[in-house]
Design a protein around this motif. Structure first.
Motif, short mmCIF file in Angstrom:
data_model
loop_
_atom_site.label_atom_id
_atom_site.label_comp_id
_atom_site.label_asym_id
_atom_site.label_seq_id
_atom_site.Cartn_x
_atom_site.Cartn_y
_atom_site.Cartn_z
N THR A 72 0.84 -1.19 0.00
CA THR A 72 0.00 0.00 0.00
C THR A 72 0.87 1.24 0.00
O THR A 72 1.79 1.35 0.82
CB THR A 72 -0.93 0.00 1.23
OG1 THR A 72 -1.73 -1.18 1.20
CG2 THR A 72 -1.83 1.22 1.25
N ILE A 73 0.58 2.15 -0.94
CA ILE A 73 1.35 3.39 -1.00
C ILE A 73 0.38 4.57 -1.04
O ILE A 73 -0.76 4.46 -1.46
CB ILE A 73 2.29 3.43 -2.23
CG1 ILE A 73 1.52 3.28 -3.54
CG2 ILE A 73 3.37 2.37 -2.11
CD1 ILE A 73 2.37 3.49 -4.77
N SER A 74 0.86 5.70 -0.55
CA SER A 74 0.10 6.94 -0.53
C SER A 74 0.82 7.95 -1.41
O SER A 74 2.05 8.00 -1.41
CB SER A 74 0.00 7.45 0.90
OG SER A 74 -0.61 8.70 0.95
N MET A 75 0.05 8.74 -2.14
CA MET A 75 0.67 9.75 -2.99
C MET A 75 -0.23 10.97 -3.09
O MET A 75 -1.45 10.84 -3.04
CB MET A 75 0.99 9.18 -4.36
CG MET A 75 -0.18 8.60 -5.11
SD MET A 75 0.28 7.36 -6.31
CE MET A 75 -0.13 5.88 -5.41
N PRO A 76 0.36 12.15 -3.20
CA PRO A 76 -0.45 13.35 -3.36
C PRO A 76 -1.03 13.44 -4.78
O PRO A 76 -0.44 12.91 -5.73
CB PRO A 76 0.55 14.49 -3.11
CG PRO A 76 1.87 13.90 -3.46
CD PRO A 76 1.78 12.45 -3.13
N VAL A 77 -2.17 14.12 -4.91
CA VAL A 77 -2.79 14.34 -6.21
C VAL A 77 -3.21 15.81 -6.30
O VAL A 77 -3.63 16.39 -5.29
CB VAL A 77 -3.99 13.40 -6.44
CG1 VAL A 77 -5.07 13.60 -5.40
CG2 VAL A 77 -4.55 13.54 -7.85
N GLN A 78 -3.04 16.40 -7.47
CA GLN A 78 -3.42 17.79 -7.72
C GLN A 78 -4.31 17.81 -8.96
O GLN A 78 -3.98 17.18 -9.97
CB GLN A 78 -2.18 18.64 -7.97
CG GLN A 78 -2.46 20.10 -8.27
CD GLN A 78 -2.87 20.89 -7.04
OE1 GLN A 78 -2.28 20.73 -5.97
NE2 GLN A 78 -3.86 21.73 -7.17
N CYS A 79 -5.44 18.51 -8.88
CA CYS A 79 -6.37 18.57 -10.01
C CYS A 79 -6.35 19.94 -10.67
O CYS A 79 -6.02 20.94 -10.03
CB CYS A 79 -7.79 18.22 -9.54
SG CYS A 79 -7.92 16.55 -8.87
#
Length: 121
Positions: A72-79
């Motif tokens: 499991t990995i977490s990553m930032p997202v920008q829209c």
């Protein structure tokens, strides 16, 4: 000796730029689908999806550590509309297929799949 150096240099260039790309599909609770791709390479990982989210055409993207071997990995997202948040992805044993959840700062949440399951969308 010079040919060995050339081979090592060629392999290093390939590893830094070669990678693999898989399809991604984000599915909102009201049935909207955003489609895109995720690419993993030694130089890093990135993902991009586009489509309607809350009725608005939107593009969302982010980067991640492609060398991280965690399930499991977490990553930032920008829209493109200013929203941002985090993606939590859980990879299957092959590290190419999986699923997860997107949570944006306006309260928007959506599920997503990547790899073989996303190809169906």
């Amino acid at each position: 000796m010079k040919s060995n150096i050339f081979v090592v240099a060629a392999v290093a260039v390939c590893l830094s730029s070669c990678g693999f790309t898989v399809p991604v599909a984000v599915i909102s609770s009201n049935g909207e689908v955003m489609r895109g791709t995720a690419t993993a390479a030694v130089s890093g990982g990135s993902f991009t999806v586009a489509g309607k989210l809350k009725g608005k055409e939107t593009k969302c993207a982010g980067t991640y550590n492609a060398l991280d071997q965690s399930v499991t990995i977490s990553m930032p997202v920008q829209c493109s509309d200013g929203r941002k948040g985090f993606v939590i992805a859980t990879r299957e044993a092959n590290k190419v297929d999986g699923s997860g959840r997107v949570r944006l700062n306006d309260g928007t949440e959506a599920d997503f799949v990547f790899g073989k399951a996303a190809a169906a969308f």
